[in-house]
Design a protein around this motif. Sequence first.
Motif, PDB file in Angstrom:
ATOM      1  N   UNK B 114       0.833  -1.207   0.000  1.00  0.00           N
ATOM      2  CA  UNK B 114       0.000   0.000   0.000  1.00  0.00           C
ATOM      3  C   UNK B 114       0.864   1.253   0.000  1.00  0.00           C
ATOM      4  N   UNK B 116       3.926   1.592  -1.052  1.00  0.00           N
ATOM      5  CA  UNK B 116       4.581   1.780  -2.343  1.00  0.00           C
ATOM      6  C   UNK B 116       3.618   2.366  -3.363  1.00  0.00           C
ATOM      7  N   UNK B 117       2.389   1.904  -3.321  1.00  0.00           N
ATOM      8  CA  UNK B 117       1.396   2.462  -4.231  1.00  0.00           C
ATOM      9  C   UNK B 117       1.158   3.939  -3.963  1.00  0.00           C
ATOM     10  N   UNK B 119       3.222   5.943  -2.545  1.00  0.00           N
ATOM     11  CA  UNK B 119       4.461   6.691  -2.809  1.00  0.00           C
ATOM     12  C   UNK B 119       4.478   7.251  -4.230  1.00  0.00           C
ATOM     13  N   UNK B 120       3.733   6.602  -5.104  1.00  0.00           N
ATOM     14  CA  UNK B 120       3.675   7.089  -6.487  1.00  0.00           C
ATOM     15  C   UNK B 120       2.996   8.447  -6.570  1.00  0.00           C
ATOM     16  N   UNK B 121       2.216   8.754  -5.585  1.00  0.00           N
ATOM     17  CA  UNK B 121       1.419   9.973  -5.672  1.00  0.00           C
ATOM     18  C   UNK B 121       1.829  11.032  -4.658  1.00  0.00           C
ATOM     19  N   UNK B 126       6.602   8.836  -0.415  1.00  0.00           N
ATOM     20  CA  UNK B 126       7.718   8.300  -1.195  1.00  0.00           C
ATOM     21  C   UNK B 126       9.021   8.462  -0.417  1.00  0.00           C
TER      22      UNK B 126
END
Lengths: 206, 206, 206, 206
Positions: B114, B116-117, B119-121, B126
């Motif tokens: 979760x 890592x997901x 962190x993309x945004x 991140x």
Amino acid sequence: MPRVSEEHRVARRQQIIDAAHRCIVENGFHQTSMQDVINESGLSAGAVYRYFTGKEELIRAVAEKASVHFAEAMAKVVSEHPSLSWDQALARLLSGLMSDLDESRAGTARLAVQIWGEAQRDPVVAEAALGALVAAQRRMHSLVVQLQDTGRIPKSGDAGQISQALLSFLLGCIVQSMLMEDVDLEGLAHGLAALPSPVELERAGG
Amino acid sequence: MPRVSEEHRVARRQQIIDAAHRCIVENGFHQTSMQDVINESGLSAGAVYRYFTGKEELIRAVAEKASVHFAEAMAKVVSEHPSLSWDQALARLLSGLMSDLDESRAGTARLAVQIWGEAQRDPVVAEAALGALVAAQRRMHSLVVQLQDTGRIPKSGDAGQISQALLSFLLGCIVQSMLMEDVDLEGLAHGLAALPSPVELERAGG
Amino acid sequence: MPRVSEEHRVARRQQIIDAAHRCIVENGFHQTSMQDVINESGLSAGAVYRYFTGKEELIRAVAEKASVHFAEAMAKVVSEHPSLSWDQALARLLSGLMSDLDESRAGTARLAVQIWGEAQRDPVVAEAALGALVAAQRRMHSLVVQLQDTGRIPKSGDAGQISQALLSFLLGCIVQSMLMEDVDLEGLAHGLAALPSPVELERAGG
Amino acid sequence: MPRVSEEHRVARRQQIIDAAHRCIVENGFHQTSMQDVINESGLSAGAVYRYFTGKEELIRAVAEKASVHFAEAMAKVVSEHPSLSWDQALARLLSGLMSDLDESRAGTARLAVQIWGEAQRDPVVAEAALGALVAAQRRMHSLVVQLQDTGRIPKSGDAGQISQALLSFLLGCIVQSMLMEDVDLEGLAHGLAALPSPVELERAGG
DNA sequence: CATGAATGAGGTTTCATTCAT
DNA sequence: GATGAATGAAACCTCATTCAT
């Protein structure tokens, strides 16, 4: 536009999946609204809902497509270079996964992480993700056996365990390449190859 | 002198973070509503918003807490067993990461994915995730150097590359353990240890 | 000379009305979508819209058809049995309304209630419904007069009021038969016949 | 506005039900959008959904409230005038139902028809509607028995059948008063009272 | 300070209707 | 003429956040 060919229908579906793919890579599954997908696809809300019963089905389609793509890319990478040495094969796997899979390695990694997150909640997505992993492992198992048979790596290791470890390593590379800019994939391959092996360890008295 | 003491404040914050943690492990960041967190925490909406300005800050707090936890667990695992052999160290790293980190290995892996997901945004998430990875890599770098210095693994490999490869492997194990039931962590460790090393490869003529 | 003949046009219209009728009996006017009607009719969307300008016109057509049907059934019931006694006529009216009108009494009652509901909003439907009622009342007025003339019921009552009361009773029977399973129509007729009349009431000193 | 009394909650619920009632009388169940109810109630969407889980529950609440109201009005009408003669009682029932029930007789009739339509699809609404009818019939049964016992109507008729016939008549009056402007309720009562009774029919030789 | 009822923008989805083929 | 894919306004509902009490 009546009397439309099967071909047309498949193309439209793909058009929507592609639009969703782009949105999801950019914003994630749940930050992407259907309106985003609708706008990105250039279609109307009604059109999208003609091809997908809802957001869940669309997410699944994107996840499945990506999973199939992943497995196919893995198969291609492994099969196209039958005579590579061990570290060449490793490097090829990594660069293949990251760049052949998608024009942008970032997109692949980002989508993969999204799919894993969604797999926690949607069994269909989980199955797709798992299927891709299992297919990938099988490919790598073949590769390992092939390398063992041709004497390029020792036969002492269990091919199943080795291929699974290899898979973990590749998945981890995906995660790392997503979190860090400019991950040195070649360096990673070297690092893996530089890990001590049992033979050495015994020799070192470990 | 603050009203209900700084201590109380911190305790309340933690209470909320823990509730959010549980919700997120169960349902993911974006399937968890603030109401879910509010209910799980046993506080009121107003109370939660007294300690966190909004959902974003709460997500960040959970991500940061988990990242720190991850780094600390890694440090503990690495430092507590200074005299292990290479494969013992590997196995210890894996089992430590998966079970010491959290009461349930599943929870850890799920939350990691979760984060890592997210962190993309969210750059803050991140940074937290990246920080944990960097800290973990540093620890492993120390471990590798230590093993090299004490002759438990060969000095030929680049410690930086090896530790990063090791990190990738561990991250990949987290992903696998999330997608598959009953991943054989020990088998994975064996698989990694069974990978051919450069020395062997040279010997094999690869 | 028209293309596929007026006859064909009328047949198509009827086909659509019948499909709509079935859908509406099943699901009501506003729970029936045009797509439902389109599917049930076996035609295409375009075809349906060639025969009806829209849903409103279709609803009106169904309501009008049903209203005409109701009035005709009433006429038939009343005229076909000119020599019945009062209670025979009553029972015949009820059973005729409920079963001759439609293969299933439930369908008739359900559609009637739907039409009344729609009449509140659409003046055209209201007029159709009202027309059916007025026609029915006229028939019953004739019946009452005929019965009075032949001495089968007393001439003291106002035929207009009696026929309107009779109509109310019949409409109420429709409602009851819709809300209750197995309404005893014969019992209802007996009940109505057993109501006290003015003459009796006077005699009883009421 | 926290810490709100039970009283307040009930009042809010009623406020919403009343708004919905007005909308439904005006436009019917399915032509009334939640936004209409929200606007009419003066609350926000969120507030309405705090008190009702969805449109269905709101429709049910309106139907149940109206059904209870109907039954209570019937009870009141029947019980408040114990010494009326037969035709006085009839007239009182009709005018009571139509005007006491609601400030506007139109509203009552319109809502009743809506409820019957909805009862075809929603079993909860059907039960509410049926409950109101059964309660009404029981009241009328009491009335009939009371009238028989005091000799105001003959004891020869079956009280159950008579009361059910009476109910049908009243329901039919509701329908008629909805479809026709200015229905002459008194005329209807006279009409019903003028129907021939068995005694007369025998005498007439029918 | 704590509460939790209220807000309202925005999400997903449906459906009457049109029109290019 | 017939088709049915496409449209898009509008429906139902959610949820992060606020603020009167």
